[in-house]
Design a protein around this motif. Structure first.
Motif, PDB file in Angstrom:
ATOM      1  N   ARG A 290       0.537   5.853  -5.479  1.00 16.76           N
ATOM      2  CA  ARG A 290      -0.301   5.565  -4.313  1.00 16.76           C
ATOM      3  C   ARG A 290      -0.113   4.118  -3.860  1.00 16.76           C
ATOM      4  O   ARG A 290       0.404   3.286  -4.598  1.00 16.76           O
ATOM      5  N   LYS A 292      -2.511   1.130  -2.887  1.00 16.89           N
ATOM      6  CA  LYS A 292      -3.904   0.667  -2.858  1.00 16.89           C
ATOM      7  C   LYS A 292      -4.115  -0.118  -1.562  1.00 16.89           C
ATOM      8  O   LYS A 292      -3.304  -0.961  -1.190  1.00 16.89           O
ATOM      9  N   GLU A 299      -9.716   1.122  -1.661  1.00 19.54           N
ATOM     10  CA  GLU A 299      -9.010   2.179  -2.372  1.00 19.54           C
ATOM     11  C   GLU A 299      -7.847   2.681  -1.514  1.00 19.54           C
ATOM     12  O   GLU A 299      -7.545   2.125  -0.465  1.00 19.54           O
ATOM     13  N   SER A 300      -7.202   3.757  -1.946  1.00 19.62           N
ATOM     14  CA  SER A 300      -6.076   4.313  -1.204  1.00 19.62           C
ATOM     15  C   SER A 300      -6.577   5.225  -0.089  1.00 19.62           C
ATOM     16  O   SER A 300      -7.494   6.018  -0.287  1.00 19.62           O
ATOM     17  N   THR A 305      -1.762   3.849   3.993  1.00 15.58           N
ATOM     18  CA  THR A 305      -0.560   4.196   3.235  1.00 15.58           C
ATOM     19  C   THR A 305       0.636   4.352   4.167  1.00 15.58           C
ATOM     20  O   THR A 305       1.716   3.796   3.921  1.00 15.58           O
TER      21      THR A 305
END
Length: 648
Positions: A290, A292, A299-300, A305
């Protein structure tokens, strides 16, 4: 001299040193972080902060700090620094003579004839931090005392004195293990050399976190000490302290520290700093790779992303990074769209209007940065791309759908659906319901790119269904968003009016490979962005000419959130800004792009050391705000550097 270093005359000034923070990560979402002088100013600071899977994989501060004291000639010199109401005690920063950050965060202390070096390494793929102490100089018998201050709490909470905490430490090889509360794992604290551990347990009350006070949160914490280690040191000798959720081999600590230090990358230039920091966002969690969102608390999520991945991939083997991150992200693809959050603990996933469309952009960068061909991408991801396009076009969702004019209508009164995602109890802080400019620019780009992939793969069925749509989208896009009076794009529109606030979202229509705008109109858009939104730290989210403009992001949560999307400068937009200008002006724009990136070099020594912060004030001096390291900011500055290299 190290590329990143700080000297005594800087560090003695707490206003300077407390506003600079270091970060080490374990590539699993955990980290160690504090200010340069180890005075925690945030509840998110800690020497060992790691995710605990039984607590939904959330990060917990286990070891908040480790106070060192040198004992010599019957006197003690405490190197710790803690803030209390109205004072600092002890004031160990006065003993620091040098700080450098190459492979490890390294601090050198001097008191009298004693010179002690401290080096910190967060272990990769393990819930462990190592601290190596080396006595560089001493002229008489010297002892080192280490006093761990324990928190055992969620990063968003604060610890308070209570009668429930277990105050007993249990002996293990080379140290002790502690568990303050039954539901927690043990914390193992061990040394590479035989040491005494003892002392009476006590609560260190009312430690004051200045950043939390500024941000409008609770800001005082009680930390528990169960005792201290004491060990003798000779000149030239090193010892290693380990804090971990797993028992370590204490005899191997010194050897392991040397091994891990050699494996770490150098940080001897701006680009090396960015590459190393970019690699810190790649985490292994729940069997997935993932990205971060940011340190300390993001968080992800899928949007960040997709935006960050192309730049993050430049920090290592791009093919491998793209493949692993996208394979993991696809696990969160439901009913034709990517979910907002990347988490195995989300039961009812939410969806945004733009996130799945960023996936097409990410694949475009995948093609550019690697040897992936259009045929390969269509073969691997074609079904996903088709599903996304069909979900919008089929109108299976009322909150995001393609209308007869070819544009995407997105509307949700309960929460925001774009990257302007700040919300209050009453919904989006900046409502943008209707036809949103960047959503529809991304939609046009997505359809055009899918057609290009299908053409290369001779997918006649897909082409028959989609080939004529781009013209419809482009015509509707210009009719809907172009503000003829001032020659730029509206931020959003509905059936009755255009919202003509000057915002950076219109930039995306210029930066994408497929733009619905003519070059003439792109130049007009870039001109107003340059004139009203460009700062040395990013693009403002609203023009200062607007009466709702907020030039500083300070105060309570709602006030800061409002400023974030009504004036704060966002660095990640500079990557797209540079790309759009290079597309239009070619080599003649290179000097301007180089100047923008050069301005960022000083940032690696401010706020988050070797990092780029989440946002900056829209007003001079463009003070950094928010989290100290944001994935998409670092990624897009890194990608902009790559674009320039490939342009030359």
């Amino acid at each position: 001299m190290s590329y990143i270093s700080f000297k005594k005359d800087q560090l003695i000034n707490l206003e300077y040193s407390l506003n600079r923070e270091f970060l080490g990560t374990n590539r699993g979402g955990g980290y160690c972080s504090s200010t340069l002088v180890f005075c925690n100013t945030r509840k998110y600071h800690g020497l060992l902060v790691v995710p605990i899977e039984k607590f939904r994989g959330k990060n917990y501060v286990m070891l908040s700090s480790l106070d060192e004291t040198i004992l010599q000639h019957g006197r003690d010199f405490n190197f710790g620094v803690h803030k209390y109401e109205g004072t600092y005690e002890p004031r160990g920063h006065k003993y620091i003579v040098d700080i450098s950050y190459e492979k490890a965060f390294t601090v050198t202390y001097q008191v009298g004839g004693v010179v002690l070096k401290k080096e910190i390494l967060m272990m990769h793929n393990a819930p462990q931090v190592l601290v190596r102490y080396t006595l560089l100089d001493a002229h008489s018998a010297t002892h080192l005392r280490l006093n761990p201050l324990l928190a055992f709490r969620d990063i968003h909470s604060l610890s308070k004195e209570n009668p429930v905490a277990n105050t007993q430490a249990e002996a293990v090889k080379g140290g002790v293990k502690v568990k303050l509360y039954p539901e927690f794992p043990y914390l193992y604290m061990q040394l590479s050399k035989e040491a005494n551990f003892g002392g009476k347990a006590y609560w260190n009350n009312n430690i004051y976190y200045t950043k939390e006070k500024e941000r409008g949160y609770d800001y005082q914490e009680d930390l528990l000490s169960l005792g201290a280690f004491e060990v003798s040191l000779k000149k030239g000798e090193s010892i290693v302290f380990s804090a971990s959720l797993e028992e370590a081999d204490s005899k191997a600590l010194a050897k392991n520290f040397d091994k891990y230090l050699k494996e770490r990358a150098e940080r001897n230039s701006f680009e090396e700093c960015l590459q190393y920091t970019a690699s810190q966002f790649l985490i292994q969690k729940a069997g997935e790779t993932r990205i971060k969102g940011g340190y300390h608390w993001f968080e992800s999520n899928t949007r960040d992303t997709f935006i960050a991945l192309p730049g993050i991939a430049l920090s290592g083997k791009a093919d491998k990074i793209f493949d692993e991150v996208l394979s993991s992200a696809l696990k969160y693809f439901y009913n034709g769209l990517f979910a907002r959050d990347i988490s195995t603990h989300v039961v009812d996933p939410a969806f945004d209007a733009d996130t799945s469309l960023w996936f097409f952009w990410t694949l475009q960068q995948y093609e550019k940065e690697t040897k992936k061909t259009k045929k390969q991408l269509w073969k691997e991801y074609g079904e996903t791309l088709k599903a996304i396009l069909n979900t919008y076009r089929s109108r299976s969702r009322k909150d995001m759908r393609m209308d007869d004019n070819g544009l995407i209508w997105s509307d949700n009164l309960s929460r925001p659906l774009t990257w302007f995602d700040a919300e209050s109890n009453y919904g989006a802080i900046v409502p943008r319901n209707g036809y949103v400019v960047e959503v529809n620019a991304l939609w046009y780009n997505a359809v055009c790119y899918a057609i290009a992939l299908a053409e290369e793969s001779k997918d006649k069925e897909f082409l028959a269904h989609w080939a004529t749509l781009p013209q419809t989208i482009a015509e509707s896009f210009n009719d809907t968003f172009w503000y003829e009076t001032e020659k730029y794009l509206a931020d959003y529109a509905n059936h009755t009016h255009q919202n003509t606030d000057v915002r950076p979202n219109q930039l995306i229509a210029c930066a994408l490979d497929y733009s619905p705008l003519t070059e003439k109109r792109q130049r007009k858009v870039l001109a107003i962005i340059t004139q009203e939104l460009l700062t040395p730290r990013g693009l403002r989210t609203l023009s200062p000419e607007n009466p709702r403009y907020e030039g500083e992001s300070v105060g309570a949560v709602f006030v800061r959130d409002k400023a974030t999307f009504n004036g704060s400068a966002h660095p990640w937009l500079l990557g797209l800004y540079i790309e759009a200008n290079l597309k239009l002006y070619g080599d003649t724009y290179i000097p301007d792009a180089e100047a923008i990136l050069a301005d960022f070099e000083e940032e690696v020594r401010d706020h988050g050391v070797s990092c780029i912060s989440a946002i900056y004030d829209g007003n001079p001096p463009f003070q950094s705000r928010g989290c100290i390291s944001k994935a998409k900011n670092v990624a897009e500055i890194l990608r902009a550097q790559w674009l320039l290299k490939n342009k030359k």
